[in-house]
Scaffold this motif. Structure first.
Motif, PDB file in Angstrom:
ATOM      1  N   ASP A 104      -6.713   9.589  -9.940  1.00 16.42           N
ATOM      2  CA  ASP A 104      -7.548   8.491  -9.225  1.00 16.42           C
ATOM      3  C   ASP A 104      -6.546   7.423  -8.630  1.00 16.42           C
ATOM      4  O   ASP A 104      -6.929   6.953  -7.462  1.00 16.42           O
ATOM      5  N   LYS A 105      -5.464   7.112  -9.415  1.00 16.03           N
ATOM      6  CA  LYS A 105      -4.621   6.049  -9.141  1.00 16.03           C
ATOM      7  C   LYS A 105      -3.262   6.539  -9.456  1.00 16.03           C
ATOM      8  O   LYS A 105      -2.994   6.905 -10.477  1.00 16.03           O
ATOM      9  N   LEU A 106      -2.102   6.013  -8.705  1.00 17.48           N
ATOM     10  CA  LEU A 106      -0.937   6.323  -9.116  1.00 17.48           C
ATOM     11  C   LEU A 106       0.201   5.315  -8.511  1.00 17.48           C
ATOM     12  O   LEU A 106      -0.114   5.044  -7.297  1.00 17.48           O
ATOM     13  N   SER A 107       0.958   4.689  -9.186  1.00 16.31           N
ATOM     14  CA  SER A 107       2.038   4.009  -8.483  1.00 16.31           C
ATOM     15  C   SER A 107       3.453   4.120  -9.094  1.00 16.31           C
ATOM     16  O   SER A 107       3.413   4.792 -10.221  1.00 16.31           O
ATOM     17  N   ALA A 135       0.934  -0.999   0.033  1.00 18.23           N
ATOM     18  CA  ALA A 135       0.046   0.062  -0.061  1.00 18.23           C
ATOM     19  C   ALA A 135       0.780   1.192  -0.036  1.00 18.23           C
ATOM     20  O   ALA A 135       1.096   1.547   1.077  1.00 18.23           O
ATOM     21  N   GLN A 136       1.182   1.553  -1.247  1.00 19.83           N
ATOM     22  CA  GLN A 136       2.094   2.963  -1.366  1.00 19.83           C
ATOM     23  C   GLN A 136       1.547   3.782  -2.518  1.00 19.83           C
ATOM     24  O   GLN A 136       1.141   3.013  -3.587  1.00 19.83           O
ATOM     25  N   VAL A 137       1.922   5.023  -2.435  1.00 21.37           N
ATOM     26  CA  VAL A 137       1.514   5.760  -3.592  1.00 21.37           C
ATOM     27  C   VAL A 137       3.023   6.724  -3.621  1.00 21.37           C
ATOM     28  O   VAL A 137       3.474   7.057  -2.729  1.00 21.37           O
ATOM     29  N   PRO A 138       3.324   7.180  -4.871  1.00 24.62           N
ATOM     30  CA  PRO A 138       4.565   8.087  -5.115  1.00 24.62           C
ATOM     31  C   PRO A 138       3.951   9.545  -4.687  1.00 24.62           C
ATOM     32  O   PRO A 138       2.867   9.592  -4.903  1.00 24.62           O
ATOM     33  N   ALA A 154       7.842   6.003  -2.332  1.00 23.19           N
ATOM     34  CA  ALA A 154       6.963   5.085  -1.614  1.00 23.19           C
ATOM     35  C   ALA A 154       6.351   5.871  -0.425  1.00 23.19           C
ATOM     36  O   ALA A 154       7.418   6.036   0.659  1.00 23.19           O
ATOM     37  N   LEU A 155       5.411   6.425  -0.376  1.00 27.32           N
ATOM     38  CA  LEU A 155       4.639   6.841   0.642  1.00 27.32           C
ATOM     39  C   LEU A 155       3.559   6.079   1.265  1.00 27.32           C
ATOM     40  O   LEU A 155       2.765   5.616   0.549  1.00 27.32           O
ATOM     41  N   GLU A 156       3.670   5.679   2.565  1.00 24.39           N
ATOM     42  CA  GLU A 156       2.687   4.870   3.166  1.00 24.39           C
ATOM     43  C   GLU A 156       1.159   5.469   2.686  1.00 24.39           C
ATOM     44  O   GLU A 156       1.137   6.379   3.178  1.00 24.39           O
ATOM     45  N   TRP A 157       0.316   4.658   2.225  1.00 18.71           N
ATOM     46  CA  TRP A 157      -0.988   4.979   1.807  1.00 18.71           C
ATOM     47  C   TRP A 157      -2.178   4.542   2.824  1.00 18.71           C
ATOM     48  O   TRP A 157      -1.956   3.204   3.375  1.00 18.71           O
ATOM     49  N   SER A 158      -2.384   5.378   3.608  1.00 14.71           N
ATOM     50  CA  SER A 158      -3.448   5.075   4.686  1.00 14.71           C
ATOM     51  C   SER A 158      -4.888   5.600   4.560  1.00 14.71           C
ATOM     52  O   SER A 158      -5.773   5.294   5.187  1.00 14.71           O
ATOM     53  N   GLY A 159      -5.249   5.818   3.342  1.00 15.84           N
ATOM     54  CA  GLY A 159      -6.630   6.091   2.838  1.00 15.84           C
ATOM     55  C   GLY A 159      -6.662   7.258   1.816  1.00 15.84           C
ATOM     56  O   GLY A 159      -5.699   7.910   1.335  1.00 15.84           O
ATOM     57  N   SER A 160      -7.775   7.112   0.923  1.00 15.18           N
ATOM     58  CA  SER A 160      -8.085   8.115  -0.280  1.00 15.18           C
ATOM     59  C   SER A 160      -8.093   9.496   0.068  1.00 15.18           C
ATOM     60  O   SER A 160      -7.711  10.373  -0.690  1.00 15.18           O
ATOM     61  N   SER A 161      -8.476   9.935   1.349  1.00 17.34           N
ATOM     62  CA  SER A 161      -8.586  11.290   1.604  1.00 17.34           C
ATOM     63  C   SER A 161      -7.275  11.876   2.683  1.00 17.34           C
ATOM     64  O   SER A 161      -7.224  12.917   3.116  1.00 17.34           O
ATOM     65  N   LEU A 191      -4.852   9.098  -5.351  1.00 15.05           N
ATOM     66  CA  LEU A 191      -5.910   8.751  -4.242  1.00 15.05           C
ATOM     67  C   LEU A 191      -5.474   7.410  -3.775  1.00 15.05           C
ATOM     68  O   LEU A 191      -5.778   7.199  -2.601  1.00 15.05           O
ATOM     69  N   GLN A 192      -5.063   6.552  -4.657  1.00 16.55           N
ATOM     70  CA  GLN A 192      -4.799   5.218  -4.191  1.00 16.55           C
ATOM     71  C   GLN A 192      -3.702   4.463  -5.134  1.00 16.55           C
ATOM     72  O   GLN A 192      -3.636   4.929  -6.276  1.00 16.55           O
ATOM     73  N   PRO A 193      -3.223   3.571  -4.806  1.00 12.05           N
ATOM     74  CA  PRO A 193      -2.321   2.710  -5.774  1.00 12.05           C
ATOM     75  C   PRO A 193      -2.839   2.294  -6.886  1.00 12.05           C
ATOM     76  O   PRO A 193      -4.044   1.629  -6.731  1.00 12.05           O
ATOM     77  N   SER A 194      -2.429   2.292  -8.056  1.00 11.31           N
ATOM     78  CA  SER A 194      -2.939   1.823  -9.262  1.00 11.31           C
ATOM     79  C   SER A 194      -2.413   0.465  -9.396  1.00 11.31           C
ATOM     80  O   SER A 194      -3.187  -0.291  -9.927  1.00 11.31           O
ATOM     81  N   ARG A 195      -1.574  -0.206  -8.574  1.00  8.98           N
ATOM     82  CA  ARG A 195      -1.017  -1.425  -8.633  1.00  8.98           C
ATOM     83  C   ARG A 195      -0.706  -1.939  -6.995  1.00  8.98           C
ATOM     84  O   ARG A 195      -0.178  -0.994  -6.699  1.00  8.98           O
ATOM     85  N   VAL A 196      -0.880  -3.376  -6.902  1.00  6.96           N
ATOM     86  CA  VAL A 196      -0.541  -3.736  -5.711  1.00  6.96           C
ATOM     87  C   VAL A 196       0.664  -4.582  -5.964  1.00  6.96           C
ATOM     88  O   VAL A 196       0.477  -5.465  -6.757  1.00  6.96           O
ATOM     89  N   ILE A 197       1.813  -4.092  -5.312  1.00  4.76           N
ATOM     90  CA  ILE A 197       2.985  -5.037  -5.751  1.00  4.76           C
ATOM     91  C   ILE A 197       3.573  -5.828  -4.557  1.00  4.76           C
ATOM     92  O   ILE A 197       3.502  -5.386  -3.426  1.00  4.76           O
TER      93      ILE A 197
END
Length: 448
Positions: free
Chosen positions: A80-83, A30-33, A120-127, A208-214
């Motif tokens: 909307d999504k980004l990885s 669960a990461q987003v750049p 790699a930023l820890e993703w904790s929610g869309s908002s 807003l959320q990862p586009s791919r789960v790695i």
């Protein structure tokens, strides 16, 4: 993660190279750049070891230092999504810059006075990012696009949060390369407008959320197995008040957030260990008093009553009190915090400001300014026969929602129309007499 860089030191290919280097290490699920660049400078940020995942607290600390107390104009490009995969696949990583879908983004990083890259930023929610920026800037976001921004007058004497939403490919009509290229064109237009208006800004590009789960890849040669189980996060135990060794009151919440003023930050009391001194419990009244070392006291008063209409005992949460520095705010839960006495009460969100279940008992200033927000809240003050487990939960979410009522009424109306039409058809009768075309014709004698 890359620290601030001077414009003369940044090359277009370096932006993609940062992401390519970080792909050599393991990554979390669960990461987003997140990219930050500014036209008037950013505070320095140390470069960590490869594979480091930036936590939400680290980002909060950095944004506090970046924005400080002076007004800032922030452009938030929220896709909307980004990885990280999007940059490596569509960023021209094989040396062909003409194939890059991020030309304007690379040019902006190159021309900015400083920039920070968080692969790699820890993703904790869309908002999470939007909420964090609102708290740091103290303003609500303004949704704009390139056309709206060109006619917008920006007051630089106050902070501004301009939100630009960007889509992501769905696989139904456009390729990801084309969608990301169009998004990059929008970024270029917005930055050119800000340059034409001569407005200093800080821009942020994230998802807003990862586009791919790695899948996570282990980089350690040591044997895992049992160590993974030991390192796994344990579920936090509920708060329990016992009388003579027997459980009497139980409370659990994912978050017990309180806010004492609009300018202050939210405080999550669920992450602290309280003292239960002052709590009481008997057959008809229960009061759970949570006293924290931060000086805050949160108390829940419940009553058990017999109602003749339902011929059973019910418990109600009569009041919730918050005390701080000798000041008290009191709220009642009469709008829906109740359950059968042998049940527990559960609600996904209990607040005093939005769809409020907690109603002020008085009109003092503290009651109106202080905010409470309990997430995944569950409480039981009577009938704890299962020891350390809650009884069956009575949830605050009703079964017959507005959508269900609309569907039922619409179906009933259609049924009435159908029955009426069927009734009209059943009333139709055939004619009992018909003209005979083969019979003698009618002759009408004519007088001379």
């Amino acid at each position: 993660m890359a620290g601030p860089r001077c414009a003369s030191e940044v090359r277009p290919a370096a932006f993609i190279a940062v992401f390519w280097a970080f792909f050599a290490t393991g990554s979390s699920t669960a990461q987003v750049p997140l990219l930050i660049w500014s036209s008037d400078g950013l505070p320095p940020l140390a470069v960590p070891a490869a594979g480091h995942i930036t936590s939400h607290d680290q980002l909060t600390s950095y944004l506090t230092a970046a924005f400080g107390h002076s007004p800032h104009t922030v452009l938030l490009f929220l896709q909307d999504k980004l990885s990280k995969d999007d940059f490596t696949v569509f960023g021209g990583v094989f040396g062909n810059k003409q194939d890059s879908a991020f030309k304007n983004l690379e040019a902006a990083l190159q021309s900015s006075s400083s920039s920070v890259t968080l692969p790699a930023l820890e993703w904790s929610g869309s908002s999470a990012i939007l909420t964090l920026l609102q708290e740091k800037l103290g303003v609500s976001p303004l949704l704009v696009d390139a056309d709206t921004l060109s006619h917008l007058s920006i007051n630089t004497s106050v902070s501004n949060l301009l939100l630009i939403n960007l889509p992501y490919c769905t696989g139904s009509h456009k390729s990801c390369m084309e969608v990301l290229h169009n998004n990059d064109e929008i970024i270029g237009k917005v930055l050119n407008i800000m340059k034409a208006k001569n407005v200093q800004y800080t821009a942020i590009y994230t998802g807003l959320q990862p586009s791919r789960v790695i899948p996570e890849t282990s980089v350690s040669d040591q044997s895992v197995g049992r160590s993974l189980l030991q390192a796994a996060d344990t579920v936090r135990e509920p708060i329990m008040f016992n009388v003579s060794g027997a459980p009497c009151i139980m409370l659990w919440a994912q978050n017990l957030n309180v806010k004492l003023s609009d300018a202050s930050a939210w405080i999550d009391l669920a992450q602290q260990t309280p003292s239960l001194e002052g709590s009481i419990c008997n057959g008809s009244n229960s009061q759970l008093v949570l006293t924290y070392t931060s000086g805050l006291t949160l108390s829940f008063a419940m009553t058990r009553r017999f109602y003749r209409v339902s011929a059973r005992n019910w418990f109600t949460l009569d009041s919730v009190q918050l005390q701080s520095n000798g000041l008290t705010a009191s709220y009642t839960g009469s709008r829906g915090i109740y359950a059968p006495a042998e049940y527990s009460f559960h609600c996904q969100s209990v607040t005093n400001f939005q769809n409020a279940l907690l109603v002020p008992n008085n009109t003092n200033q503290n009651t109106s300014q202080w905010k409470l927000n309990f997430t995944d809240f569950q409480i039981q003050g009577f009938g704890l026969a299962n020891g350390t487990n809650f009884s069956y939960a009575s949830d605050c979410a009703g079964f017959f929602t507005a959508g269900i009522w609309m569907g039922l009424l619409t179906s009933l109306l259609m049924l009435l129309i159908f029955v009426y039409g069927l009734h009209m058809i059943m009333q139709l009768n055939t004619m009992d007499r018909f003209d005979d075309p083969k019979g003698p014709s009618i002759s009408v004698p004519q007088s001379e």
